[in-house]
Design an enzyme around this catalytic site. Sequence first.
Site, short mmCIF file in Angstrom:
data_model
loop_
_atom_site.label_atom_id
_atom_site.label_comp_id
_atom_site.label_asym_id
_atom_site.label_seq_id
_atom_site.Cartn_x
_atom_site.Cartn_y
_atom_site.Cartn_z
N LYS A 132 -55.16 -51.11 -82.68
CA LYS A 132 -55.07 -50.36 -83.23
C LYS A 132 -54.07 -49.72 -82.19
O LYS A 132 -54.36 -48.99 -80.83
CB LYS A 132 -56.10 -49.81 -83.65
CG LYS A 132 -55.92 -48.07 -84.56
CD LYS A 132 -57.35 -47.63 -84.76
CE LYS A 132 -57.26 -45.84 -84.77
NZ LYS A 132 -56.87 -45.99 -86.74
C1 PLP Z 1 -53.56 -48.39 -90.68
C2 PLP Z 1 -55.11 -48.03 -90.50
N1 PLP Z 1 -55.96 -48.97 -91.51
C3 PLP Z 1 -56.92 -48.36 -92.14
C4 PLP Z 1 -57.91 -47.74 -91.53
C5 PLP Z 1 -59.22 -47.52 -91.52
O1 PLP Z 1 -59.99 -47.76 -90.59
P1 PLP Z 1 -61.67 -47.69 -90.10
O2 PLP Z 1 -62.57 -47.20 -90.93
O3 PLP Z 1 -61.96 -48.23 -89.19
O4 PLP Z 1 -61.62 -46.49 -90.08
C6 PLP Z 1 -56.79 -47.03 -90.78
C7 PLP Z 1 -58.17 -46.46 -90.07
O5 PLP Z 1 -58.28 -46.32 -88.60
C8 PLP Z 1 -55.98 -46.65 -90.04
O6 PLP Z 1 -55.09 -45.96 -89.10
#
Ligand code: PLP
Length: 316
Positions: free
Chosen positions: A159
Site C-alpha cells: 500500500k
Molecule cells: C486500492 C485499494 N484496494 C483495496 C482497498 C481495501 O483495503 P482494506 O479493506 O484493507 O481497507 C483499499 C483501501 O485501502 C485500496 O486503497
Amino acid sequence: MSFSGTGKIWMNGKIVDWANATMHVASHVVHYGSGVFEGARCYKTPQGSAFFRLDAHMRRLYDSARIYRMEYHLDCDALTNAVVETVQANGLDACYIRPLMYRGYDTLGVNPLPCPVDVAIIVWPWGAYLGEEALEKGVDVCVSSWSRSAPNTFPAMAKSTANYANAGLIKMEAILDGYSEAIALSPEGYISEGSGQNLFLVRDETIYTPPASSSILPGITRDSVMTLAQDLGFQVKEQNLPREMLYIVDEAFFVGTAAEVTPIRSVDRIQVGPGRRGPVTTAIQQAFFDYINGVVPDRHNWLRPVEIPAVTTANV
Ligand SMILES: Cc1ncc(COP(=O)(O)O)c(C=O)c1O
C-alpha cells in the site's frame, strides 16, 4: 469532506498540534511517492470503542515497508501502541486512522536510501466514503480506461503512496464522466478492483472476487467479508474474472475500510440485477456492520477494545 484543522498528530514519537504537523517541501516522498501507509478504523460499540483488525493493518504497513526497503526504528508493536496513543490523545470514540511511513528530508536524488524513514499518524472522523445513501441505494460505476499496474512495475500488494497516482487517474476519470467510482482491469484485462476498494460479484448465490494476481491490494475488509460470507454459508470463489461478468451478475459490491460494504447498482450504465441492493449484498452488509458495531460476539477476535479518555476541545 475537508479537514477541520484541529486535533493531534503523532510525528516520529511526538504528539503535535494538527497545524504543526509539517514536513519540508524537499522531503523525498513529496517528489517521488516514496511512502507506504494504512487506513484503519476505530468503531464505537455498545461495549466502548474498538479497533477493527488493527493488527492486520499494522502488519500490512510493515510488509509494505519491507517491500520498499524502509526500516523504522520502532517495531510493529511499538507503532501499534503509538496508534492507540494518537486516538486517545484526540478523544475520538470512532475515527479513521492513517499511519504514514515515508522517506523524509536529506537529498533529492531518486535513490531513497539516504533519506530518513519518518512516520506520522493522523486520525479524524470519517463517515461513509461513498456517501450514506450509497450504502443503501448503491453506486453507479464504470470500467476505467486506466489499468492497474502490471506485475513487476509497482507492487500491488504494497500500500504505497505511489500506487495512488494510478488510483487518482481512475477516480478522476470516473467522477468527470459522471460516475461515483470506477472498476479498473488488470494489465491482462481481468477485473481488478476500484480506485480504493476491492470488488465482489454475485451470480446464482455464488460469490466471486479477483485473486491477488489480478493486481489488487489484498484488502483486510475483503478478507473479513470472505470469512463472513463463508460463516453465512455462501461459497466464495477467488478467480480471474472477465470484464463481461460485470454486465451479467445478479449483484456487485465494493468493500474496503473507507467504503465498508457498498452495493453497485450499475456498471457502464448497465443495471446490475434489478438495480438495487440484492439479498446477498444485504446479508453480507448486515453481517459486516453487526460485527464492526459490536452487536454480535467477536468470534474471529477482530475487535481490540480501547479506552477513550474525555478530551476537552482546548486540549485537542
Ligand atoms: C486500492 C485499494 N484496494 C483495496 C482497498 C481495501 O483495503 P482494506 O479493506 O484493507 O481497507 C483499499 C483501501 O485501502 C485500496 O486503497
